[in-house]
Scaffold this motif. Structure first.
Motif, PDB file in Angstrom:
ATOM      1  N   MET A 154      39.977  87.347 101.538  1.00  0.00           N
ATOM      2  CA  MET A 154      40.948  86.260 101.656  1.00  0.00           C
ATOM      3  C   MET A 154      42.283  86.789 102.133  1.00  0.00           C
ATOM      4  O   MET A 154      42.811  87.769 101.591  1.00  0.00           O
ATOM      5  CB  MET A 154      41.137  85.551 100.316  1.00  0.00           C
ATOM      6  CG  MET A 154      42.107  84.373 100.377  1.00  0.00           C
ATOM      7  SD  MET A 154      42.421  83.656  98.745  1.00  0.00           S
ATOM      8  CE  MET A 154      40.869  82.817  98.460  1.00  0.00           C
ATOM      9  N   ALA A 155      42.836  86.161 103.156  1.00  0.00           N
ATOM     10  CA  ALA A 155      44.194  86.442 103.618  1.00  0.00           C
ATOM     11  C   ALA A 155      45.123  85.401 103.004  1.00  0.00           C
ATOM     12  O   ALA A 155      44.778  84.213 102.945  1.00  0.00           O
ATOM     13  CB  ALA A 155      44.270  86.398 105.133  1.00  0.00           C
ATOM     14  N   ASP A 180      32.811  83.537 109.371  1.00  0.00           N
ATOM     15  CA  ASP A 180      33.480  82.242 109.430  1.00  0.00           C
ATOM     16  C   ASP A 180      34.768  82.336 108.622  1.00  0.00           C
ATOM     17  O   ASP A 180      34.864  83.122 107.658  1.00  0.00           O
ATOM     18  CB  ASP A 180      32.610  81.138 108.818  1.00  0.00           C
ATOM     19  CG  ASP A 180      31.428  80.779 109.692  1.00  0.00           C
ATOM     20  OD1 ASP A 180      31.494  81.022 110.906  1.00  0.00           O
ATOM     21  OD2 ASP A 180      30.434  80.250 109.154  1.00  0.00           O
ATOM     22  N   CYS A 181      35.765  81.534 108.980  1.00  0.00           N
ATOM     23  CA  CYS A 181      37.000  81.499 108.199  1.00  0.00           C
ATOM     24  C   CYS A 181      37.574  80.091 108.228  1.00  0.00           C
ATOM     25  O   CYS A 181      37.366  79.338 109.192  1.00  0.00           O
ATOM     26  CB  CYS A 181      38.019  82.529 108.690  1.00  0.00           C
ATOM     27  SG  CYS A 181      38.541  82.335 110.411  1.00  0.00           S
ATOM     28  N   PHE A 182      38.268  79.748 107.164  1.00  0.00           N
ATOM     29  CA  PHE A 182      38.823  78.388 107.022  1.00  0.00           C
ATOM     30  C   PHE A 182      39.860  78.424 105.911  1.00  0.00           C
ATOM     31  O   PHE A 182      39.812  79.264 105.005  1.00  0.00           O
ATOM     32  CB  PHE A 182      37.714  77.385 106.677  1.00  0.00           C
ATOM     33  CG  PHE A 182      36.739  77.892 105.650  1.00  0.00           C
ATOM     34  CD1 PHE A 182      37.023  77.841 104.303  1.00  0.00           C
ATOM     35  CD2 PHE A 182      35.533  78.453 106.055  1.00  0.00           C
ATOM     36  CE1 PHE A 182      36.137  78.339 103.366  1.00  0.00           C
ATOM     37  CE2 PHE A 182      34.636  78.960 105.118  1.00  0.00           C
ATOM     38  CZ  PHE A 182      34.941  78.891 103.773  1.00  0.00           C
ATOM     39  N   PHE A 183      40.819  77.500 105.968  1.00  0.00           N
ATOM     40  CA  PHE A 183      41.830  77.404 104.932  1.00  0.00           C
ATOM     41  C   PHE A 183      41.311  76.527 103.794  1.00  0.00           C
ATOM     42  O   PHE A 183      40.890  75.394 104.015  1.00  0.00           O
ATOM     43  CB  PHE A 183      43.122  76.800 105.490  1.00  0.00           C
ATOM     44  CG  PHE A 183      43.970  77.791 106.245  1.00  0.00           C
ATOM     45  CD1 PHE A 183      44.906  78.567 105.581  1.00  0.00           C
ATOM     46  CD2 PHE A 183      43.818  77.954 107.616  1.00  0.00           C
ATOM     47  CE1 PHE A 183      45.682  79.493 106.262  1.00  0.00           C
ATOM     48  CE2 PHE A 183      44.588  78.863 108.316  1.00  0.00           C
ATOM     49  CZ  PHE A 183      45.523  79.642 107.644  1.00  0.00           C
ATOM     50  N   SER A 184      41.347  77.049 102.576  1.00  0.00           N
ATOM     51  CA  SER A 184      40.989  76.262 101.390  1.00  0.00           C
ATOM     52  C   SER A 184      42.231  75.701 100.709  1.00  0.00           C
ATOM     53  O   SER A 184      42.121  74.922  99.763  1.00  0.00           O
ATOM     54  CB  SER A 184      40.205  77.120 100.388  1.00  0.00           C
ATOM     55  OG  SER A 184      40.961  78.251  99.985  1.00  0.00           O
ATOM     56  N   TYR A 188      45.710  79.931 101.630  1.00  0.00           N
ATOM     57  CA  TYR A 188      44.537  80.791 101.492  1.00  0.00           C
ATOM     58  C   TYR A 188      43.600  80.650 102.687  1.00  0.00           C
ATOM     59  O   TYR A 188      43.047  79.572 102.927  1.00  0.00           O
ATOM     60  CB  TYR A 188      43.754  80.435 100.228  1.00  0.00           C
ATOM     61  CG  TYR A 188      44.493  80.571  98.929  1.00  0.00           C
ATOM     62  CD1 TYR A 188      45.594  81.422  98.799  1.00  0.00           C
ATOM     63  CD2 TYR A 188      44.096  79.851  97.804  1.00  0.00           C
ATOM     64  CE1 TYR A 188      46.265  81.548  97.599  1.00  0.00           C
ATOM     65  CE2 TYR A 188      44.748  79.971  96.594  1.00  0.00           C
ATOM     66  CZ  TYR A 188      45.838  80.817  96.494  1.00  0.00           C
ATOM     67  OH  TYR A 188      46.500  80.937  95.302  1.00  0.00           O
ATOM     68  N   LEU A 189      43.407  81.737 103.430  1.00  0.00           N
ATOM     69  CA  LEU A 189      42.416  81.779 104.492  1.00  0.00           C
ATOM     70  C   LEU A 189      41.177  82.497 103.948  1.00  0.00           C
ATOM     71  O   LEU A 189      41.181  83.706 103.731  1.00  0.00           O
ATOM     72  CB  LEU A 189      42.950  82.514 105.723  1.00  0.00           C
ATOM     73  CG  LEU A 189      41.953  82.627 106.896  1.00  0.00           C
ATOM     74  CD1 LEU A 189      41.657  81.253 107.496  1.00  0.00           C
ATOM     75  CD2 LEU A 189      42.474  83.586 107.959  1.00  0.00           C
TER      76      LEU A 189
END
Length: 271
Positions: A154-155, A180-184, A188-189
């Protein structure tokens, strides 16, 4: 057989201050008593999700946890792991190399703690860990000090989203086949193995439990909840959800996460 309720935690089941309302607690317990099943479905690590499961009394038969945005599945009654999908070591190392080059905060996880390299032993990791009741461990180098491949990374940036968005763009350009990546949340990425999400986990859980997808009810508020909302026969967005989440849902609650929205879902969709 009853239905299966897939519940996001933050922004859905829990209030903004991370507390649980009495009405939500009673509604879930009533659903279990009537033969339905409940699955905490969260981006949080398993250790943190287990703390919430115990608070909720979701530790008996018919209670499960999908943690790490679909990367781990846990049977609460039998206290055992049912599934895990880990990140490849080379992908993890590439993420840390690029994040460090850019000065972007990046953390990962082992089975007990949040893990950061020495350069990220700062207020960001402490701010992340406090509300989810997790400890963190500082290592000199993930190449040398991690022994089990993690499920996700997590970034985070609590002040400036642009650097993390730029890091997201790099992942899409350079590692889209692997990750895969997405903002939660706005800060938080989430970074996970390609194809891993709450929706694929929901589908696999229903198959394992022999529950038709039309008997799955999924409720959430954030972008990482969209796959499970779309996968479930009944996909529900919280009143406090963003526009994209509401657009993906079959229904939207009248009450938000601070005003017993999950209790409303149980009342409306779990007869």
């Amino acid at each position: 057989m009853g239905k299966c309720l897939f519940l996001d935690l933050d922004g859905t089941l829990l209030r903004d201050d991370k507390s649980l309302s009495g009405a939500n607690y009673r509604a879930i317990q009533d659903a279990l008593a009537r033969g339905h099943r409940a699955v905490i479905t969260t981006g949080r690590p398993l250790k943190s999700a287990l703390i919430q499961a115990r608070r909720l009394g979701l530790t008996g038969q018919g209670c499960y946890i999908i943690a790490m945005n679909g990367g781990m599945v846990w049977d609460c009654a039998e206290e055992r792991e049912l599934f895990r999908q880990s990140m490849a070591w080379d992908d993890l190392y590439a993420l840390f190399d690029e994040a460090n080059r850019r000065g972007v905060f990046l953390q990962t996880y082992d089975d007990r703690d949040v893990v950061v390299e020495r350069c990220n032993d700062n207020e960001t990791v402490r701010r992340y860990c406090a509300p989810i009741q997790m400890d963190y461990r500082v290592v000199e180098d993930v190449r040398r000090d991690l022994t089990v491949p993690p499920v996700k990374a997590m970034a985070i940036d609590f002040s400036h989203r642009a650097p993390v968005e730029a890091f997201e763009g790099w992942i899409h350009r350079e590692m889209s086949e692997q990750l895969d990546c997405f903002f939660s949340s706005p800060y938080y990425l989430e970074i996970v193995p390609a194809g891993m999400n709450k929706g694929t986990a929901l589908t696999a859980m229903c198959a394992r439990l022999d529950i038709p997808l039309w008997d799955a009810v999924a409720v959430g508020d954030a972008a990482n909840d969209i796959p499970m909302i779309r996968a479930a026969g009944g996909g529900v967005a919280m009143a406090n959800a963003g526009p994209a989440v509401k657009a993906a849902a079959d229904a939207v609650t009248c009450r938000d996460n601070n005003h017993d929205g999950v209790a409303e879902v149980v009342e409306r969709f779990l007869e």
